[in-house]
Write a protein that holds these residues in place. Sequence first.
Motif, short mmCIF file in Angstrom:
data_model
loop_
_atom_site.label_atom_id
_atom_site.label_comp_id
_atom_site.label_asym_id
_atom_site.label_seq_id
_atom_site.Cartn_x
_atom_site.Cartn_y
_atom_site.Cartn_z
N VAL A 37 0.85 -1.19 0.00
CA VAL A 37 0.00 0.00 0.00
C VAL A 37 0.89 1.24 0.00
O VAL A 37 1.83 1.34 0.78
N ARG A 38 0.58 2.19 -0.87
CA ARG A 38 1.41 3.39 -1.00
C ARG A 38 0.78 4.62 -0.34
O ARG A 38 1.49 5.57 -0.03
N SER A 39 -0.54 4.60 -0.15
CA SER A 39 -1.20 5.78 0.40
C SER A 39 -2.39 5.40 1.26
O SER A 39 -3.11 4.45 0.94
N LEU A 40 -2.58 6.14 2.36
CA LEU A 40 -3.70 5.94 3.28
C LEU A 40 -4.33 7.29 3.59
O LEU A 40 -3.64 8.27 3.83
N ILE A 41 -5.67 7.34 3.61
CA ILE A 41 -6.37 8.51 4.14
C ILE A 41 -7.60 8.03 4.90
O ILE A 41 -8.08 6.91 4.68
N GLU A 42 -8.10 8.88 5.79
CA GLU A 42 -9.41 8.66 6.40
C GLU A 42 -10.33 9.76 5.89
O GLU A 42 -10.00 10.95 6.00
N ASP A 43 -11.49 9.39 5.32
CA ASP A 43 -12.39 10.41 4.80
C ASP A 43 -13.26 10.98 5.91
O ASP A 43 -13.20 10.56 7.07
N ARG A 44 -14.09 11.94 5.57
CA ARG A 44 -14.89 12.66 6.57
C ARG A 44 -15.91 11.75 7.26
O ARG A 44 -16.38 12.07 8.36
N LYS A 45 -16.23 10.62 6.64
CA LYS A 45 -17.17 9.68 7.23
C LYS A 45 -16.49 8.63 8.10
O LYS A 45 -17.16 7.80 8.71
N GLY A 46 -15.16 8.67 8.14
CA GLY A 46 -14.42 7.70 8.94
C GLY A 46 -13.99 6.46 8.19
O GLY A 46 -13.44 5.54 8.79
N ASN A 47 -14.22 6.43 6.86
CA ASN A 47 -13.75 5.31 6.05
C ASN A 47 -12.24 5.43 5.82
O ASN A 47 -11.72 6.54 5.67
#
Length: 346
Positions: free
Chosen positions: A224-234
Amino acid sequence: MKRKLQFCILLLMLFLYTSCQQNQAEGKKIIINSKTKDVITSYGPQWITRNIIQDKKNNIWIAAFSGIFRYDGKYFTNITNKVISARFFSLLEDRKGNLWFGSIGEGVYYYDGKSFQNFTTSEGLLNNEVTSIYEDKKGNIWFGVSGGASCYDGKSFRNYIIDGNEMHEDQTGKTFPVRRPYEINSIIEDKKGQFWFATRGNTFAYDGKKFSVFTHNDKPFKNVRSLIEDRKGNIWLGGADGLWRYDGKTLINFTKNFVGYIIEDKKGNIWTSSQRDNSQVWALFRYDGNSLSDKKPIISEIKSGGNGLFGILEARDGNIWFGSMKGVYRYDGKTVKDFKSKDGSK
C-alpha cells in the motif's frame, strides 16, 4: 553517614540527568547567513516532485529532488539552494507552524524560517530515507522511513521496526545505516486513535500497545502506497492492488490499477494518481463523491502524466496541485497548468 548517603544520591541524580540529556536528539544546525541567497524564479521544479502541502499563510510548499520550493502565488523560491543538496521526498507543517522536510539519504530537516536542523541516524532516527511525515493528535511527529518508523516527541525518538511480516517497538537503540526491504509510505491516526502504517510489505494497524496485520480474505493487505481517512471515517488504501475503501467491516474495490496517492477534497470527491487500464501511463483521476455508493461511480480522468504522478493537494482556493516526474501541475477545474516555464502549458 548521612552526608555520604546524600552525596551518593546526588551523584545518582547527576548520572540520570546526564543520561537523559544524552538520549535527547540534538540535530545538526545549518544557519542561513547573508551569503546564502535564495533562488527566486517564475517557474517551479523541473524534476521529480513527490509531495505538496499548503501552510497556514497559504504558501504552497513542494518537495522535489531538486530542492524544497515555496510558492507565494507569484514566484517560486528554492529555499534549500546552496544550503542543502538533498533529494526531498516528504514534508509537513506542524501545529506550531514549523516545517519538516524528509530526504532520501540525509534524514529529516526541521525549518523554523531562520535555520535548518538536521536529524539523522546519529540523533536516533531509525533510517535516513524519510518517505512520509505525519503529526498525531498529541503533537508527536512520525517519520516513515526505510525499515520502519520513528516517533519524535520534541526531545527524542522512539523507533518501530518492520521485522519480516511483523512490526514492533525497538528499545535497544538500533538504527539502520542502509536501505531496508520495506519502507513506510504513509501514516495516519484515525478518529478512534488507531494508527495505520502502509508499507511495501504488510499494512499494519497499531492501537498504542500492539501491532496487527491488516488482512483481506485472511491474506495480508500488501504494498500500500497511500492511506487517508475520509470525513465519514472510512479508510482508503491505494497501492499495487488498486483503490480500496474500508468502513470498519468490509472492503470495497474501486479499481485494480496501481494507485500512488489519494486525497479527499472539500466536496467529498476522491482524487488519485494512478495508472490507466492495462498500461504504464499514469493519470490524475477524480471519483465523484455523490456516486461512490453506486455500482459504477463516476470517474473522470483529468490529466495524463507519462510514467509517473505523485502527491496531490487541494489548496484552499479549490485548485488541485499534483507532482510528476517533470515538475508540478495545477488544475483549476478547467485547465491544467505546468510551471516549467514562465507561461506554463495547458
